[in-house]
Scaffold this motif. Structure first.
Motif, PDB file in Angstrom:
ATOM      1  N   GLY A 270       0.639  -0.944   0.051  1.00 31.60           N
ATOM      2  CA  GLY A 270       0.007   0.283  -0.134  1.00 31.60           C
ATOM      3  C   GLY A 270       0.884   1.578  -0.125  1.00 31.60           C
ATOM      4  N   ASN A 271       2.232   1.156   0.002  1.00 35.30           N
ATOM      5  CA  ASN A 271       3.192   2.270  -0.233  1.00 35.30           C
ATOM      6  C   ASN A 271       3.255   3.298  -1.872  1.00 35.30           C
ATOM      7  OD1 ASN A 271       4.768   3.967  -0.080  1.00 35.30           O
ATOM      8  ND2 ASN A 271       7.038   2.695   0.971  1.00 35.30           N
ATOM      9  N   SER A 272       2.375   4.475  -1.280  1.00 31.11           N
ATOM     10  CA  SER A 272       2.156   4.910  -2.608  1.00 31.11           C
ATOM     11  C   SER A 272       3.438   5.526  -3.704  1.00 31.11           C
ATOM     12  CB  SER A 272       1.558   6.432  -2.224  1.00 31.11           C
ATOM     13  OG  SER A 272       2.557   6.918  -0.985  1.00 31.11           O
ATOM     14  N   ALA A 273       4.769   5.732  -2.212  1.00 34.92           N
ATOM     15  CA  ALA A 273       6.268   5.450  -3.145  1.00 34.92           C
ATOM     16  C   ALA A 273       6.034   4.911  -4.592  1.00 34.92           C
ATOM     17  CB  ALA A 273       7.175   5.366  -2.312  1.00 34.92           C
ATOM     18  N   TYR A 274       5.855   3.065  -4.313  1.00 29.43           N
ATOM     19  CA  TYR A 274       5.737   2.315  -5.020  1.00 29.43           C
ATOM     20  C   TYR A 274       5.015   2.876  -6.777  1.00 29.43           C
ATOM     21  CZ  TYR A 274       8.511  -0.734  -2.124  1.00 29.43           C
ATOM     22  OH  TYR A 274       9.218  -0.606  -1.386  1.00 29.43           O
ATOM     23  N   LEU A 275       3.899   3.066  -6.426  1.00 26.03           N
ATOM     24  CA  LEU A 275       2.935   3.628  -6.944  1.00 26.03           C
ATOM     25  C   LEU A 275       3.342   4.950  -8.581  1.00 26.03           C
ATOM     26  CD1 LEU A 275      -0.015   3.069  -8.542  1.00 26.03           C
ATOM     27  CD2 LEU A 275      -0.785   4.327  -7.390  1.00 26.03           C
ATOM     28  N   SER A 276       3.888   5.681  -7.468  1.00 28.57           N
ATOM     29  CA  SER A 276       4.740   6.836  -7.811  1.00 28.57           C
ATOM     30  C   SER A 276       6.008   6.122  -9.024  1.00 28.57           C
ATOM     31  CB  SER A 276       5.146   8.090  -7.258  1.00 28.57           C
ATOM     32  OG  SER A 276       5.599   8.665  -7.325  1.00 28.57           O
ATOM     33  N   ASP A 277       6.754   5.143  -8.281  1.00 27.70           N
ATOM     34  CA  ASP A 277       8.206   4.999  -9.169  1.00 27.70           C
ATOM     35  C   ASP A 277       7.123   4.053 -10.223  1.00 27.70           C
ATOM     36  OD1 ASP A 277       9.455   5.772  -7.423  1.00 27.70           O
ATOM     37  OD2 ASP A 277       9.912   3.184  -6.712  1.00 27.70           O
ATOM     38  N   ALA A 278       6.036   3.231 -10.371  1.00 26.86           N
ATOM     39  CA  ALA A 278       5.461   2.873 -12.020  1.00 26.86           C
ATOM     40  C   ALA A 278       5.070   4.012 -12.598  1.00 26.86           C
ATOM     41  CB  ALA A 278       3.876   1.817 -11.053  1.00 26.86           C
ATOM     42  N   ASN A 279       4.189   5.121 -12.196  1.00 26.74           N
ATOM     43  CA  ASN A 279       4.439   6.007 -13.154  1.00 26.74           C
ATOM     44  C   ASN A 279       5.079   6.776 -13.746  1.00 26.74           C
ATOM     45  OD1 ASN A 279       0.764   5.848 -13.029  1.00 26.74           O
ATOM     46  ND2 ASN A 279       1.018   6.640 -10.734  1.00 26.74           N
ATOM     47  N   THR A 280       6.628   7.244 -13.139  1.00 28.98           N
ATOM     48  CA  THR A 280       7.420   7.800 -13.713  1.00 28.98           C
ATOM     49  C   THR A 280       7.838   6.728 -14.743  1.00 28.98           C
ATOM     50  OG1 THR A 280       8.016   8.453 -12.017  1.00 28.98           O
ATOM     51  CG2 THR A 280       9.532   8.246 -13.151  1.00 28.98           C
ATOM     52  N   ALA A 281       7.867   5.470 -14.762  1.00 25.67           N
ATOM     53  CA  ALA A 281       8.207   4.340 -15.633  1.00 25.67           C
ATOM     54  C   ALA A 281       7.752   4.364 -16.644  1.00 25.67           C
ATOM     55  CB  ALA A 281       8.900   3.046 -14.842  1.00 25.67           C
ATOM     56  N   ALA A 282       6.360   4.379 -16.508  1.00 24.16           N
ATOM     57  CA  ALA A 282       5.651   4.331 -17.540  1.00 24.16           C
ATOM     58  C   ALA A 282       5.761   4.958 -18.178  1.00 24.16           C
ATOM     59  CB  ALA A 282       4.367   4.202 -16.971  1.00 24.16           C
ATOM     60  N   THR A 283       5.276   6.308 -17.757  1.00 19.15           N
ATOM     61  CA  THR A 283       4.872   7.833 -18.410  1.00 19.15           C
ATOM     62  C   THR A 283       6.259   7.987 -19.670  1.00 19.15           C
ATOM     63  OG1 THR A 283       3.820   9.161 -17.004  1.00 19.15           O
ATOM     64  CG2 THR A 283       5.229  10.325 -18.416  1.00 19.15           C
ATOM     65  N   TYR A 284       7.364   7.911 -19.188  1.00 21.78           N
ATOM     66  CA  TYR A 284       8.612   7.234 -19.828  1.00 21.78           C
ATOM     67  C   TYR A 284       8.414   6.601 -20.907  1.00 21.78           C
ATOM     68  CZ  TYR A 284      13.617   7.780 -21.365  1.00 21.78           C
ATOM     69  OH  TYR A 284      14.489   7.826 -22.524  1.00 21.78           O
ATOM     70  N   ALA A 285       8.434   5.709 -21.066  1.00 21.31           N
ATOM     71  CA  ALA A 285       7.902   5.117 -21.881  1.00 21.31           C
ATOM     72  C   ALA A 285       7.343   5.220 -22.686  1.00 21.31           C
ATOM     73  CB  ALA A 285       7.595   3.066 -21.819  1.00 21.31           C
ATOM     74  N   VAL A 286       5.529   5.459 -22.345  1.00 20.40           N
ATOM     75  CA  VAL A 286       4.466   6.051 -23.382  1.00 20.40           C
ATOM     76  C   VAL A 286       5.004   7.147 -24.069  1.00 20.40           C
ATOM     77  CG1 VAL A 286       2.279   6.783 -22.824  1.00 20.40           C
ATOM     78  CG2 VAL A 286       2.737   5.178 -21.838  1.00 20.40           C
TER      79      VAL A 286
END
Length: 520
Positions: A270-286
């Motif tokens: 439930g740690n939102s820091a992991y969600l932030s990491d995932a979005n950073t990587a996804a945004t770069y690729a997209v």
């Protein structure tokens, strides 16, 4: 009855509908619907699955080709890690449909793999073993079969033993037989080995309640983020002596694996820091590993399956992380894949921006197209996908000759995307942009470029016809100074090829750097 169903006839009763494909000479715009997803999967299984061997062929023509002759029977059947990905493609279909035909295939494919590879540990590659560990745990979640959990646990333990702090401050080695970079060039630690193991560890934690697995997942993830992630970039691997050298190859599957690991830890903690990491990587690729919002072509063989792993984990981010902003991206990519399938057998090739050709298609490439249609909720859109009209030159297809140059570079400032094509001055070379349009008509296209060595000229062809024999790219003040040149071209509805090329009989060979094709 389809041939892949014959081995499971007692439980099937003809459950899936055969695809009905257009037999016309032209390409028809079609909706991405649930029926399309059914047809894509049916065609994939019909072409590639051998029910007698309970195994997938490497190629659609069921012949051995030297380009990827690494699997059983001399390469007739798919190799180790491809097998895990194709197994997950079947799981993608089962998760979407709950069809007992796919449930049976899950067991059959596992049995067929074990018959071809009775000793999995004979494989020295930890990433190969890791793909099977992850797939086994997913199969356990879907079926409740204890054998899958036990096999996944066994493989995880063998790979986790490869954690080593003697180089690079931790991490799992790529190969079990290469732990010393002073001795072997294969001694490296990469995202493809470490990030999937995070997902596997979380699945084991969820299956057993043993917090040691969560501890391992956190440890491996922290190492990947610390050593292989810089800002929004997910680099490929560390190699060399001492602290190691970071090799910064951009592959969609590295971003997919890293964001998938982050999503798993977010789900577990439930740690939102992991969600932030995932979005950073996804945004770069997209934003960067695309052409007009379609995931880029990354070659044949292994590279053809990279975007499947990215799409699978991006969809997990959408669902588990509640990140609905990626839905349209996934739907557009699914529609591109579907619209560019080969109508003769329904198979989707390795490049979702252009029609699948008549040559043999590799199973990993075809699985990627089939999978994204299983993963993504259909939007029932009827038509072609033009995307955002921006085609980055560094992501375009290239025609090269010996010594042709045309490297990707990012040393000069002011570029768009993740860089530009540089060092281009060899006759016979070209950049091919595969452009899709919703309707036929003329378009004014614009190339953004730098010509620091003086005026350069190139030809432009559209769908094989010359529209400019000698388009002049006027001199710019330097290689960090960008300008544009435009021209009007005719385009068809659907797929088009815009080729920017250099032929010494048509123009001069001054160096040219190309950043982007836009206006579409």
């Amino acid at each position: 009855m389809r041939k892949w169903e014959k081995s499971a006839a007692a439980v099937l009763a003809g459950l899936l509908l055969l695809s009905l494909l257009a037999a016309s000479g032209g390409r028809r715009a079609e909706a991405f619907t649930a029926a399309n997803a059914d047809d894509a999967m049916t065609d994939f299984i019909d072409v590639f699955y051998d029910p007698a061997a309970q195994y997938f062929y490497t190629n659609s023509d069921h012949l051995i080709h030297p380009e990827h002759a690494h699997g059983p029977d001399g390469g007739l059947y798919t190799d180790f890690w491809w097998g895990a990905q194709l197994w997950e493609t079947v799981m993608d279909a089962y998760e979407r449909t709950s069809d007992p035909a796919y449930r049976t295939l899950i067991d059959d494919i596992y049995a067929g793999f074990n018959a071809k590879y009775p000793d999995m540990m004979a494989n020295a590659f930890n990433d190969d073993l890791g793909w099977w560990a992850l797939a086994c745990l997913r199969a356990y979640e879907l079926t409740g079969t204890a054998e899958y959990r036990n096999r996944g646990s066994f493989l995880f333990d063998r790979i986790d033993e490869e954690w080593d702090t003697s180089y690079y401050g931790g991490g799992i080695w790529w190969r079990r037989d290469a732990h010393d970079p002073t001795v072997s060039a294969n001694a490296q630690k990469n995202v493809a080995t470490n990030a999937p193991l995070v997902m596997t560890a979380v699945k084991l934690y969820q299956a057993t309640g043993d917090s040691a697995y969560l501890t391992s997942a956190t440890q491996i993830y922290t190492w990947v983020k610390t050593k292989l992630v810089s800002g929004s970039k997910v680099n490929d691997h560390l190699e060399g002596t001492g602290a190691g050298t970071v090799v910064d190859w951009d592959f969609t599957y590295n971003y997919g694996n890293y964001l998938g690991a982050a999503v798993s830890l977010y789900e577990a903690t439930g740690n939102s820091a992991y969600l932030s990491d995932a979005n950073t990587a996804a945004t770069y690729a997209v934003n960067n590993l695309v052409s007009a919002q379609t995931l880029l072509y990354e070659g044949e063989n292994d590279g053809a399956g990279f975007k499947m792993i990215f799409a699978r984990n991006l969809n997990r981010l959408r669902v588990i992380g509640g990140q609905s902003q990626y839905l349209n991206f996934l739907q557009q990519n699914a529609t591109q894949a579907w619209n560019h399938r080969r109508t003769s057998d329904g198979i989707i090739g390795s490049d979702w921006l252009r029609p699948t050709g008549s040559s043999y298609v590799q199973s990993l490439a075809a699985a990627a197209g089939a999978s994204i249609l299983q993963l993504t909720p259909p939007d029932n859109y009827t038509g072609y996908i033009a995307g955002n009209g921006a085609y980055e030159a560094e992501n375009a297809r290239r025609t090269l000759v010996s010594g042709g140059g045309m490297i990707n570079e990012s040393t000069q400032g002011g570029y768009t995307g993740r860089g530009y094509v540089a060092g281009w001055n060899t006759s016979g070379t070209s950049l091919d942009f595969y452009v899709n349009q919703n309707s036929a008509g003329t378009r004014t296209i614009t190339f953004r470029y730098a010509a620091g060595a003086g005026d350069a000229s190139r030809y432009v062809r559209v769908n094989g016809a010359y529209v400019a024999n000698n388009l002049v790219f006027g001199s710019t003040a330097g290689w960090g100074s960008w300008n544009t040149v435009s021209l009007t071209v005719p385009l068809n509805a659907g797929s088009n090829t815009i080729q920017l090329g250099y032929d010494s009989t048509r123009g001069n060979g001054n160096f040219l750097n190309v950043d982007i094709l836009s206006g579409l």
